[in-house]
Design a protein around this motif. Structure first.
Motif: not given
Lengths: 304, 292, 233
Positions: A78, A80, A82-86, A89, A93, A97-98, A101, A140
């Protein structure tokens, strides 16, 4: 190979209907979800990605419902809007992390592989908040692809991306589609969809307006009464001449000179006009379509 | 490709307006009234009315009950003074300030819609002043309303008019200070910390935790016969300033270490200073954002 | 059940920002104040700080801040979809986030409270206060996490619960103790030292704390299962 099926899906918020009885099948290959702003694309995407329950109807991936079914994300990637707010990182990283997960057996290798695919190996050590829009979009996509999903869903992936990066992204999506993945992206820009997708689904005002091969729909869209503005050496004489033709539906004199012409059969009008003018001894100065905007195309599709 | 085209602005039939226009004062007044209404959730969604009115009800209900008791039992004076009442509900006033300041100060800055205001002829400092005035007025309305209920009820029950009015006026003077200080403090915190949650916690720290610490310190110093330390500590929070002044003015509030003599003047001066500093900080913040 | 990656990300989000300093300010303030007062006075003059300020205000504020930091901002800006679009049970997501909020509440809330109690007097009383803070801090963090999953105004709603319900009304109406996280903690602490008040009974206090903790985390997971993406409201 996975197929995403929407069956009579509707979604309303209070008394506003955002998506109205949409049935469609997203098969392997690249599909474009086209519609003007506010047409319900985002609502549709949210339902396809399991982040919104349909008010009526079902959304299934290979026969299993997507809503409240976290296992489906093994097959879905996916991206999105939406912007990344991480921002704290680094790109690596974040992708890692994805991968973690998804509990990938070799997350480190998968991360490096996918960074290579989206061509982000070199800037991967930088923090996300230093990235340009196009780089963030690619990271993304990398995060969405790291678990090698059969389905990739992208919400407005080209928004704000500069032309060179856009070409790059399009090539990438093309490749993914050719690999047999089911790639769906939403857009409100006709030209983007035309460049990328052979198959398109058009939504307008929450309704499924058109579906199928891009070329066929494009032809359907152009085989409609088209408006032209014409200026010539003698507008009245030309008007009399045109209204006698079978391909012309209406002619109107403009107050500031020139004619508005509504044409039914574009083909014979285009071929005939120069000949008619020459025989009558008239000179044509200007001929231009006056309603080529995407909105008018959409409006036409809905009114049909 | 590079074919020259003449540009044209299409006449869509809009008419140009060159009649008289309202000045800065009117714009500021409109902004002030809108801000005041927004502080109570008026003109906003139904959900945003819940909190301010819940707090207002909690704050006013005891006053109504007191009036009822006074009337039925037939007391000759109110069981607590107006300033004493404010002291009892200071937590509610603090919560109202903490919860509603972000409505007036965070949203425009966070969503950058502030530039739309700045595109009007209003200078940034006027916007800041207007916002502050809206919040201060809202706080004043919030805290004075229960006192008016008490006052009206008390007078109708036949209490002494002169006594009640003197008491009320003392309380009003204190509330004017409270509203100015609280609006300055919470407004500044909300315009710096744009995330609503953190602005609220920050304001709660300033309006609940710090006064709590001060009260604790005053209690201890009074017990240890070091009252002077307690008096100085009282300068550290808006509520201890207010309560100290209330006790000095014999408005019906007792504190552990009441200020006396010259300290009363110092308390008053610091209270005014806190309000002014808060206001100045807000203005500075808006000027900085406005120049970006 | 606990997902290490989510826990790690939540911890990074909590530690890497300005809010960390706000979180840190509480324990520093509390301990510094107790130390100062104890140093300047005789006896246990500093002790009233704990039942008056540390336990009823600082501890819940730390819990509010921690719980809303691990969930609130991500839900607010929608970036939580990056965590939720994974084959991980949403209850595991909630649990992993709660672990971080809980740890922060313990380190920045319960621990300094215990240290202050030791400084201010020590003995059984301090252990009892420490235990009460651990119990109440645990319950608070789960409760506020659940609140964060329901509303965007989680901070103010949680504060209303603590300051109005437990504080203001709790002081007036003794019955509130049966529905007060702080009082449950105190009741369990009372088992260690009778200097702590005895508001309800132990089975109720223990059961209620447990139910709210488990229920809060579970409820948060359940809300995340139904997480919907939509525009600004």
């Amino acid at each position: 190979m996975s197929t995403l099926v929407l069956d009579s899906v509707s979604r309303w918020f209070g008394n506003v209907v955002a998506v109205n009885d949409v049935s469609l099948t997203i098969a392997p290959g690249v599909t474009g979800l086209l519609g003007p702003n506010g047409a319900g694309k985002t609502t549709l995407m949210a339902m396809m990605t399991g982040f919104l329950a349909p008010s009526a109807g079902t959304v299934t991936l290979d026969g299993e419902p997507v809503w409240r079914h976290t296992e489906a994300y093994r097959r879905i990637g996916l991206v999105p809007e939406r912007e990344l707010s991480f921002g704290y990182l680094t790109g690596r990283q974040f992708v890692r992390a994805n991968a973690d997960l998804h509990r990938l057996p070799d997350a480190a290798a998968a991360t490096e592989r996918i960074l290579g695919v989206v061509d982000m190996v070199e800037p991967a050590a930088r923090r996300l908040d230093t990235y340009s829009k196009g780089m963030r979009q690619r990271i993304k996509i990398a995060a969405a692809l790291v678990h090698d999903p059969a389905v990739l869903l992208l919400d407005e992936p080209f928004n704000g991306v500069d032309p060179r990066q856009r070409m790059h992204l399009m090539d990438l999506l093309h490749r993914l589609g050719d690999e047999g993945r089911t790639v769906l992206f939403s857009s409100h820009i006709l030209e983007e969809v035309e460049r990328l997708a052979r198959h398109i689904e058009v939504v307008v005002s929450g309704r499924h307006a058109a579906s199928g091969d891009f070329g066929a729909i494009r032809r359907l869209m152009t085989d409609r009464p088209v408006q032209y503005a014409v200026t010539s050496s003698d507008d009245r004489a030309l008007a009399a001449l045109l209204i006698a033709q079978a391909s012309v539906r209406a002619v109107r004199l403009r107050p500031d000179g020139g004619l508005d012409v509504e044409v039914d059969d574009l083909g014979s009008f285009a071929v005939g006009l120069p000949q008619w003018a020459r025989t009558a001894g008239l000179s044509l100065y200007d001929l231009s379509p006056s309603d080529e905007s995407l909105e008018s195309v959409f409006a036409y599709l809905v009114a049909r | 490709m590079a074919e020259q085209r003449a540009g044209v602005i299409h006449d869509l039939g809009y008419r140009h307006y060159d009649g008289p226009r309202e000045g800065v004062a009117t714009i500021a007044r409109t902004l002030y009234v809108t801000g005041l209404r927004h502080a109570f959730g008026l003109g906003r969604s139904g959900k945003s009315k819940i909190l301010p009115f819940l707090l207002l009800a909690l704050c006013t209900l005891p006053a109504a009950i007191v009036v009822g008791v006074v009337t039925i039992v037939g007391l000759s004076e109110l069981p607590l003074t107006y300033a004493g009442y404010t002291n009892q509900v200071q937590l509610l006033i603090s919560l109202f300030a903490a919860a509603q300041a972000p409505v007036l100060f965070s949203r425009d800055l966070r969503h950058r819609s502030i530039v739309l205001y700045l595109a009007r002829p209003l200078p940034a400092y006027v916007i800041a002043l207007t916002r502050w005035a809206s919040l201060a007025t809202a706080l004043l309305v919030f805290s004075v309303l229960p006192l008016l209920v008490l006052y009206t009820g008390g007078l109708l029950a036949g209490l002494d008019v002169g006594e009640q009015t003197t008491d009320l006026l003392k309380a009003l003077a204190l509330l004017l200070l409270v509203a100015s200080m609280l609006a300055g403090i919470t407004g500044f915190i909300s315009s710096v910390s744009l995330r609503r949650g953190f602005a609220v916690v920050g304001s709660i720290v300033a309006l609940v935790v710090v006064p709590g610490v001060v009260t604790a310190v005053q209690a201890i110093t009074s017990e240890e016969d070091a009252d002077q330390v307690g008096v100085v500590a009282g300068l550290a929070s808006p509520w201890s300033l207010t309560n100290g002044l209330a006790s000095a003015w014999e408005a019906g509030v007792t504190v552990f270490t009441p200020p006396a003599g010259g300290w009363v003047v110092v308390y008053l001066a610091v209270a005014v200073l806190v309000a002014a500093a808060g206001l100045a900080a807000i203005v500075a913040r808006f000027l900085k954002v406005g120049s970006q | 059940m606990i997902n290490v990656t989510i826990t790690k990300l939540a911890a990074q989000a909590l530690l890497g920002r300005r809010r960390f300093w706000l979180l840190l300010a509480f324990p520093v303030l509390l301990v510094a104040l107790t130390v100062t007062i104890t140093a300047l006075t005789d006896g246990d003059a500093a002790w009233p700080l704990l039942p008056g300020l540390g336990y009823p205000v600082v501890l819940p504020l730390v819990a509010v801040l921690a719980a809303s930091s691990v969930l609130g901002p991500e839900v607010d800006d929608g970036s939580i979809v990056y965590l939720l679009s994974k084959p991980i049970s949403r209850h595991a997501v909630a649990l992993s986030k709660w672990v971080v909020a809980w740890a922060a509440t313990m380190v920045a809330g319960a621990l300094p409270l215990y240290v202050s109690a030791l400084v201010a007097g020590g003995g059984d009383r301090a252990s009892a206060a420490g235990l009460a803070a651990v119990v109440a801090g645990t319950t608070y963090s789960a409760l506020f996490l659940a609140v964060s999953a329901i509303t965007r105004h989680a901070v103010i709603v949680s504060l209303l619960f603590v300051l109005i319900w437990e504080g203001l009304l709790g002081n007036l109406l003794t019955g509130v103790a049966w529905l007060s996280v702080a009082q449950w903690g105190l009741r369990i602490g009372h088992e260690v030292s009778t200097e702590l008040p005895d508001p309800t009974n132990v089975p109720w206090a223990a059961l209620a704390s447990l139910v709210v903790t488990v229920g809060g985390v579970w409820f948060c997971g359940d809300r995340l299962r139904s997480f919907s993406l939509r525009g600004e409201d």
